[in-house]
Write a protein that holds these residues in place. Structure first.
Motif, PDB file in Angstrom:
ATOM      1  N   ARG A  23       0.693   4.279  -7.762  1.00  0.00           N
ATOM      2  CA  ARG A  23       1.435   3.873  -6.389  1.00  0.00           C
ATOM      3  C   ARG A  23       1.970   5.063  -6.041  1.00  0.00           C
ATOM      4  O   ARG A  23       2.277   6.143  -6.785  1.00  0.00           O
ATOM      5  CB  ARG A  23       2.393   2.619  -6.932  1.00  0.00           C
ATOM      6  CG  ARG A  23       1.763   1.454  -7.570  1.00  0.00           C
ATOM      7  CD  ARG A  23       2.951   0.594  -7.982  1.00  0.00           C
ATOM      8  NE  ARG A  23       2.518  -0.612  -8.093  1.00  0.00           N
ATOM      9  CZ  ARG A  23       3.383  -1.493  -8.921  1.00  0.00           C
ATOM     10  NH1 ARG A  23       4.491  -1.409  -9.453  1.00  0.00           N
ATOM     11  NH2 ARG A  23       2.797  -2.818  -9.077  1.00  0.00           N
TER      12      ARG A  23
ATOM     13  N   ARG B 117       0.069  -6.754  -1.364  1.00  0.00           N
ATOM     14  CA  ARG B 117      -1.120  -5.862  -1.541  1.00  0.00           C
ATOM     15  C   ARG B 117      -2.386  -6.921  -1.752  1.00  0.00           C
ATOM     16  O   ARG B 117      -3.393  -6.753  -1.026  1.00  0.00           O
ATOM     17  CB  ARG B 117      -0.918  -5.016  -3.018  1.00  0.00           C
ATOM     18  CG  ARG B 117      -2.187  -4.114  -3.237  1.00  0.00           C
ATOM     19  CD  ARG B 117      -2.048  -3.612  -4.432  1.00  0.00           C
ATOM     20  NE  ARG B 117      -3.148  -2.712  -4.711  1.00  0.00           N
ATOM     21  CZ  ARG B 117      -3.722  -2.183  -5.901  1.00  0.00           C
ATOM     22  NH1 ARG B 117      -2.979  -2.814  -7.064  1.00  0.00           N
ATOM     23  NH2 ARG B 117      -4.658  -1.400  -6.104  1.00  0.00           N
TER      24      ARG B 117
ATOM     25  N   LEU C 137      -1.640  -0.288   2.388  1.00  0.00           N
ATOM     26  CA  LEU C 137      -2.848   0.071   1.498  1.00  0.00           C
ATOM     27  C   LEU C 137      -3.092   1.425   1.886  1.00  0.00           C
ATOM     28  O   LEU C 137      -3.340   2.035   3.163  1.00  0.00           O
ATOM     29  CB  LEU C 137      -4.006  -0.906   2.005  1.00  0.00           C
ATOM     30  CG  LEU C 137      -3.876  -2.248   1.568  1.00  0.00           C
ATOM     31  CD1 LEU C 137      -5.012  -3.182   1.860  1.00  0.00           C
ATOM     32  CD2 LEU C 137      -3.279  -2.665   0.328  1.00  0.00           C
TER      33      LEU C 137
ATOM     34  N   PRO D  58      -1.612   0.922  -3.459  1.00  0.00           N
ATOM     35  CA  PRO D  58      -0.374   0.718  -2.692  1.00  0.00           C
ATOM     36  C   PRO D  58       0.528   1.933  -2.510  1.00  0.00           C
ATOM     37  O   PRO D  58       0.744   2.364  -3.081  1.00  0.00           O
ATOM     38  CB  PRO D  58       0.285  -0.310  -3.341  1.00  0.00           C
ATOM     39  CG  PRO D  58       0.103  -0.203  -4.769  1.00  0.00           C
ATOM     40  CD  PRO D  58      -1.384   0.490  -5.032  1.00  0.00           C
TER      41      PRO D  58
END
Length: 525
Positions: free
Chosen positions: A68, A278, A401, A414
């Motif tokens: 992430r 997400r 995204l 993400p």
């Protein structure tokens, strides 16, 4: 009794996630007679035998470490660029490692727009429900979870640790009076689980099962009904829908990497405030080009994780904060809103004991030197605090995204963007100042402010709203745009409150199960 349901069975209720929201919902629906429930969990199914009283070993075993990206103005872009939130990827979700603090929201938390008015730079909104509506579900949640000191459970408060006594003494010296310890861990045997043994490794998974976790409460009890099938290591990739726009299945990757489509009568998303939006965004289609349930453009927006700060105090005599339950005194005097302090909302001061490895890592992330080592030499003399304050909802704080980078499942990574509002910074500064005062009031020789570490209190991103244009779901967590799609986790929160979110997630899940079961019985779902 374990049943398995066919992939092509269109009557299955699919729940994505097995944490506080998902597993509670599954158990409650099964108890109400809903017959076919599949619970998808991206992580592994650990048992208590897998737990180790070792901070870093369990961090690496349990944590969601898929890539992430931290973005925005918060310090995480430098200190924790790939760990914006410390959550669990395993059956039980973050209830495996949560601290156990079980606090109710206050009345004003449901009316932030009415209470504060329009806040420049923020996107505050009233909830479509009230505290009065949620009160009976808080009672049920406290009884279910075994909250020590709660009238609903009947359990006595957790015994006082040394950290509790020192922090509470300092709090009283500076005039604080609301010193509480509401934790969902058994102070004595309760509901088939043992009493807390004060081991102190509470955030590494409770090895004896005294602390409430869906891993060994809601999940096995749901399975015992014969109405729930758990599928671990099953990462949801996309929610599918039919020509009419109703969801009708979930595509997921199983433990062998195969893509499987589970047909569904309805889908409940409980993957936390990062993975839930997400998934909705990744489920974009020609009918829903901006993602599912996103006609408002609010999916992924209004990310909140509390206004936080942390500090350590070094005292003249040993405290041994590592001994006993990880949460000591929780000071609630600063929770009621009072704008004379220079900010909206309020905060708790939570005596959260840090293990030595975490104290070393969080004190000065990526740094070392005499200032760190001299403090660590006094670890047995330390107390620690965590400021937990209301976080202003902001549209720019969002889950989006990545345009190019993909994860191991082929999904866009993400991006977790967060920039503090001035109100957040004011709360954190005030809380640190008050901890310094109370620590020095009982003779602390040194107080060390630390940057906020990655919190698991992720909220917002699929928020409740009265009007469809302002949020993602209605007062039942039901998507405004899609009648058989629900959000069942903390991402449905409209405001963050100053309270830790788990108790409210569970209360909302109990309430949502009641609603869904009634709708299914009526044939409207």
């Amino acid at each position: 009794m374990t049943r398995k349901f066919a992939f092509n069975d269109p009557d299955v209720v699919v729940i994505i996630g097995s944490g506080a929201g998902g597993a509670t919902l599954a158990h409650e629906l099964a108890r109400k007679g809903v017959d076919k429930i599949v619970m998808l969990e991206a992580g592994r199914h650990f048992t208590q035998a897998d737990f180790e009283n070792d901070e870093w070993a369990m961090f690496n075993k349990l944590s969601w470490l898929d890539k992430r990206i931290s973005a925005g103005g918060w310090h995480h872009t430098k200190t924790y660029p790939n760990l914006p939130a410390w959550i669990v990827k395993a059956v039980g979700g973050s209830t495996v490692h949560w601290s156990g603090v079980a606090l109710r929201f206050q009345e004003h938390d449901f009316h932030t727009r009415t209470t504060y008015g329009a806040v420049a730079g923020a996107n505050v909104l009233d909830w479509p429900i009230t505290l009065q509506e949620l009160q009976p579900y808080y009672e049920l949640a406290e009884k279910k979870m075994g909250v020590a000191g709660s009238r609903a459970s009947g359990l006595p408060p957790m015994p006082e640790s040394n950290q509790t006594k020192v922090v509470a003494a300092g709090a009283r010296k500076i005039g604080y009076r609301r010193i509480i310890r509401p934790v969902a861990s058994n102070s004595e045997p309760y509901d088939g689980r043992p009493g807390c043994m004060q081991i102190g490794f509470c955030m590494q998974g409770c090895k004896i099962g005294a602390k409430w976790s869906t891993l060994y409460t809601e999940v096995p009890r749901a399975q015992e009904t014969g109405r729930v099938e758990l599928r671990p290591e099953s990462m949801a990739l996309q929610i599918r829908h039919d020509k009419a726009g109703k969801v009708d299945g979930v595509l997921y990757a199983d433990r062998k990497g195969r893509q499987v489509l589970q047909k569904a009568r309805l889908v409940c998303v409980a993957g936390n405030s990062i993975e839930s939006p997400r998934l909705l965004l990744n489920s974009a289609s020609p009918m829903f080009p901006d993602g599912l349930a996103n006609s408002s453009g609010q999916v992924g927006r209004n990310y909140m994780n509390h206004s936080t700060a942390a500090a350590l105090a070094i005292h003249r005599k040993p405290v041994y904060m590592n001994r006993g339950f990880d949460i000591g005194a929780v000071i609630a005097d600063e929770v009621p809103p009072d704008t004379r302090r220079g900010f909206n909302g309020g905060y708790y001061l939570e005596g959260l004991a840090l293990g030595l490895p975490y104290a070393a890592a969080f004190m000065k992330p990526g740094g070392w030197g005499r200032d760190v080592t001299s403090a660590l030499e006094m670890y047995d003399h330390m107390t620690a605090i965590w400021v937990c304050g209301e976080d202003m909802a902001r549209e720019q704080n969002a889950i989006t995204l990545h345009p190019a980078e993909k994860d191991q499942y082929g999904l866009p990574v993400p991006i977790v963007s967060k920039t503090y509002h001035g109100n957040d910074e004011a709360i954190a500064a005030h809380g640190l100042g008050q901890f310094r005062k109370l620590s020095e009031a009982v003779g602390a020789t040194r107080v060390i402010d630390m940057p906020a570490y990655p919190a698991s209190h992720n909220m917002g991103t699929n928020r409740m709203s009265e009007r469809a244009r302002d949020g993602v779901v209605n007062k039942w967590g039901r998507a405004h745009d899609i009648a058989n799609l629900y959000i069942s986790d903390g991402s449905q929160f409209t405001s963050s409150s100053a309270a830790n979110p788990t108790l409210t997630i569970v209360a909302l899940a109990i309430r949502q199960a009641e609603h869904i079961a009634a709708e299914l019985k009526r044939g409207t779902l």
